[in-house]
Scaffold this motif. Structure first.
Motif, PDB file in Angstrom:
ATOM      1  N   TRP A  61      10.856 -49.363  16.312  1.00 17.77           N
ATOM      2  CA  TRP A  61      10.948 -48.936  14.927  1.00 17.77           C
ATOM      3  C   TRP A  61      12.078 -49.663  14.200  1.00 17.77           C
ATOM      4  O   TRP A  61      11.931 -50.046  13.039  1.00 17.77           O
ATOM      5  N   LEU A  64      11.070 -52.974  12.554  1.00 20.27           N
ATOM      6  CA  LEU A  64       9.959 -53.009  11.607  1.00 20.27           C
ATOM      7  C   LEU A  64      10.443 -53.301  10.188  1.00 20.27           C
ATOM      8  O   LEU A  64      11.606 -53.086   9.856  1.00 20.27           O
ATOM      9  N   HIS A  65       9.514 -53.736   9.342  1.00 24.15           N
ATOM     10  CA  HIS A  65       9.800 -53.903   7.915  1.00 24.15           C
ATOM     11  C   HIS A  65       9.734 -52.537   7.242  1.00 24.15           C
ATOM     12  O   HIS A  65       9.132 -51.599   7.755  1.00 24.15           O
ATOM     13  N   GLN A  68       6.480 -50.439   7.022  1.00 22.83           N
ATOM     14  CA  GLN A  68       6.041 -50.012   8.352  1.00 22.83           C
ATOM     15  C   GLN A  68       6.926 -48.896   8.884  1.00 22.83           C
ATOM     16  O   GLN A  68       6.464 -48.049   9.654  1.00 22.83           O
ATOM     17  N   ARG A  69       8.175 -48.892   8.475  1.00 23.84           N
ATOM     18  CA  ARG A  69       9.089 -47.852   8.962  1.00 23.84           C
ATOM     19  C   ARG A  69       8.668 -46.464   8.496  1.00 23.84           C
ATOM     20  O   ARG A  69       8.876 -45.490   9.205  1.00 23.84           O
ATOM     21  N   VAL A  71       5.607 -45.348   8.111  1.00 21.16           N
ATOM     22  CA  VAL A  71       4.551 -44.908   9.029  1.00 21.16           C
ATOM     23  C   VAL A  71       5.164 -44.517  10.377  1.00 21.16           C
ATOM     24  O   VAL A  71       4.810 -43.490  10.965  1.00 21.16           O
ATOM     25  N   GLY A  72       6.093 -45.325  10.857  1.00 21.92           N
ATOM     26  CA  GLY A  72       6.768 -45.021  12.114  1.00 21.92           C
ATOM     27  C   GLY A  72       7.555 -43.720  12.053  1.00 21.92           C
ATOM     28  O   GLY A  72       7.619 -42.981  13.034  1.00 21.92           O
TER      29      GLY A  72
END
Length: 112
Positions: A61, A64-65, A68-69, A71-72
């Protein structure tokens, strides 16, 4: 090491198979009478295996960009809820409250 570069593949997707499989198997056993002891054991295995899975997930995590974070983060929160509910399930099972333990187990699987 926790990311899995040494393996050529992230470790997190490999490690999550143990808690997920343990908890799914516990749910199947909970549907059968007389299997609460085995289901409780699988809940405990899943809880123990969730720790390294979460650690490797946090490492992934962090790399991530920003989009995306988000969603993570949702993924991490739902699985944190699942771990809490499964901990309650295990506590109930250890106290002999198998019906409550099974109920919490099914709720935990829903969160997963």
């Amino acid at each position: 090491m926790l990311h899995g570069r040494w393996l050529g593949h992230p470790v997190h997707p490999l490690l999550v198979q143990v808690p997920t499989g343990s908890w799914l198997s516990a749910a199947v056993l909970d549907l059968r009478p007389g299997r609460s002891r085995e289901a409780g054991l699988l809940v405990g295995v899943g809880l123990a295996a969730a720790v390294p899975a979460a650690l490797t997930g946090a490492v992934d995590w962090a790399e991530l960009h920003r989009p995306q974070r988000r969603v993570g983060l949702v993924h991490a929160v739902s699985n944190t809820v699942a771990v809490g509910v499964y901990a309650a399930s295990l506590a109930c099972r250890l106290k002999g409250h198998t019906t409550a333990g099974r109920t919490y187990g099914f709720l935990g699987l829903t969160a997963v």
